[in-house]
Design a protein around this motif. Structure first.
Motif: not given
Length: 595
Positions: A39-40, A70-76, A78-79
């Motif tokens: 994220g930003t 990472t502890s959470d997933g990668v946002p779509p 960003i992928t």
């Protein structure tokens, strides 16, 4: 004696440091890095990838690249942008493993990034998250540099992709950390090439150029080119030669250069630099001489852009007069008139506060004019309140009043115990009545008197010494030397490591300024100069080389009472022990007389 002579170079000389000369870009190690994130904002996002390239002298030394779990997933989104998926990060090392490796890779290097504040904010958050101290990174921002160098005609914007195309980068940025870092390396070298054509060849020059400094301010940087690199005093002058500002520094050239960069943020200094046309410098043997010269030059020229020390003559003293029935008064100077003086005070308000502290304890008369033991006059209300013995109407004899005056003189010149005891007694009574604000006033009056008495006694001791030669060790195991006469710096010197100092001590004493003292605790110099000399003589490792007279404080003097007051500001250290001298080794140096 001229106040602004050109001083000869000290014996042994002082070689300028590399920091003073500037660090050539070819000798600096840069770590150009890029981060990919989820994220930003570092507060709610995580780092997914590190990419870094270490370069020196235009050559790639090493590279560093790794994904980060990472502890959470990668946002779509960003992928789609980076191509980094959750599956790719599943087996990647955690941040706690990657961060130490990156910090070691970038140790002792200057960090470089495109839009550096973004990447540095994530690095800082990562350190805090893992529990590492945040390093004080020195960094460059290629986007900021480009805004100062690249025109709109050359590139529509300062995006990394646009600059990479402009400078012919060998790697196309693609939102992957290592590829973007490689592209940034080529952009950095392209920017450096352009800066070199502008005469920007050191890291310090780059920092200055990338800052928001007006062209006029930057052009005046040449005023510092011929200034000395060692300790000294500098004077900014306008076109007519009028002194605008006086300052001091351990490295005159480096300090003056700062006035022409963005590191100088004071509005008044920007105005001063705009009006300045030249800078003069006086080389000094060491820091003490620079401090003293600065004080004297400020007092002499009263520069409009100096706020402190411009009017040392505007001090105030308390005087206990020499007459049949003495009284306290405020005066501007000490005279040899038989009176007892206390001061100096920087302002009349301070003198009045100290006077109130003394009058709380000692019933001196407060009326003006002279009183005669042969002619009486009506007493004022203070007599009825027990604040005065009323010598005016004959209720207090000459002998009885003389005992009161003797108590006041002892409090001013010796032990202020009577003032402290009276204040504590009244504070106790007021506190018992819960009159705390009034108790605080009594406390402040007492503290003002005690501190003033301690300062007066300390200065009077130093001012009474006909000659003192002190030496302070330098970082390179040489010696800084000072000759002090009646509290005035009469000569300053330095001797290099390995030079036999003994032949020079006689020379520095023989060439020192002749000092003719006046009356009072500051007989030949300002209180500010004397206090700086005291602090210098209290430097760790200081030595007394020669001492004519005695440097000692009374065991029951005001210093002891002042030491029991709450801390207000650091005070210069005293000679050790009651009624003792500090005798130290004989270590002289090369003579030079200060103005």
């Amino acid at each position: 004696m001229s106040p602004e002579p050109s001083a000869p170079a000290p014996a042994g000389g002082r070689q300028g440091s590399f920091d003073e000369l500037g660090r050539p870009l070819r000798d600096v190690t840069f770590v150009v890095f890029d981060l990919e994130t989820t994220g930003t904002g570092p507060a709610e996002s995580e780092i997914t990838e590190f990419g870094a390239v270490k370069v020196r002298g235009g050559e790639v030394v090493a590279e560093f690249a790794t994904l980060v779990r990472t502890s959470d997933g990668v946002p779509p989104l960003i992928t789609v942008l980076t191509g980094i998926t959750d599956a790719m990060l599943a087996t990647a090392p955690a941040l706690a493993e990657v961060l130490p490796a990156f910090l070691e890779f970038s140790r002792d290097a200057v960090l470089v990034a495109h839009n550096a504040p973004f990447d540095l904010s994530f690095l800082k958050a990562a350190c805090e998250r893992v529990g590492y101290p945040v390093p004080a990174w020195e960094h460059l921002d290629t986007a900021r540099l480009a805004r100062r160098i690249v025109t709109r005609d050359e590139s529509p914007n300062n995006k990394l992709s646009s600059l990479a195309q402009l400078f012919g980068a060998r790697t196309e940025p693609c939102h992957r950390a290592l590829s973007d870092a490689r592209a940034t390396v080529d952009v950095l070298h392209g920017l450096f090439e352009r800066l070199g054509n502008l005469g920007v060849t050191t890291l310090e020059d780059v920092h200055e150029y990338s800052a928001r400094v007006s062209p006029a301010q930057r052009r005046k940087r040449t005023l510092a080119d011929d200034l000395p690199t060692g300790p000294g005093v500098y004077l900014f002058r306008d076109g007519s030669g009028r002194v605008l500002y006086v300052g001091k520094s351990a490295s005159v050239r480096a300090r003056v250069r700062n006035y022409f960069t963005a590191s100088e943020t004071r509005t008044r200094m920007a105005e001063m630099v705009a009006a300045a046309e030249r800078v003069d410098a006086i080389e000094c043997a060491h820091a003490l001489e620079a401090e003293v010269r600065e004080l004297r030059l400020i007092a002499q020229h009263k520069p409009p852009y100096n706020r402190r020390s411009r009017f040392p003559e505007r001090v105030v003293f308390l005087r206990l007069t020499d007459e049949p029935f003495p009284r306290l008064s405020q005066v501007r100077a000490v005279r040899d008139d038989g009176g007892t003086y206390l001061g100096p005070f920087g302002a009349a308000a301070g003198a009045e506060l100290a006077a109130d502290g003394l009058l709380e304890a000692v019933a001196l008369r407060r009326c003006g004019g002279r009183l005669s033991p042969r002619r009486t006059s009506p007493a004022c209300a203070l007599a009825e309140l027990g604040k005065c013995g009323a010598p005016c109407d004959g209720r207090q004899s000459l002998e009885e009043y003389a005992a009161v005056v003797a108590t006041a003189r002892e409090a001013m010149a010796g032990d202020p115990a009577v003032v402290v005891a009276a204040a504590h007694a009244r504070i106790g009574r007021l506190a018992a009545q819960q009159r705390f604000e009034e108790a605080a006033v009594v406390r402040d009056r007492m503290a003002s008197f005690v501190r003033a008495a301690a300062r007066h006694q300390r200065l009077a001791v130093l001012g009474a010494i006909p000659e003192l030669v002190g030496a302070v060790p330098t970082a390179d195991r040489g010696w800084d030397l000072a000759v002090v006469r009646h509290g005035r710096l009469a000569a300053a010197a330095t001797v290099a490591r390995g030079v036999d100092p003994r032949p020079w001590v006689d020379a520095v004493v023989a060439t020192a300024e002749t000092v003719r003292p006046g009356p009072g605790p500051t007989p030949a110099a300002s209180a500010a100069e004397m206090e700086r000399i005291e602090r210098w003589l209290s430097t760790p490792g200081a030595r007394l080389v020669q001492l004519a007279g005695t440097w000692a404080w009374p065991a029951a003097g005001a210093a002891r009472a002042a030491s029991e007051l709450p801390e207000r500001a650091p005070a210069p250290s005293a000679p050790s022990g009651p009624r003792t001298d500090r005798r130290m080794a004989h270590q002289p140096g090369h003579p030079r007389r200060p103005s």
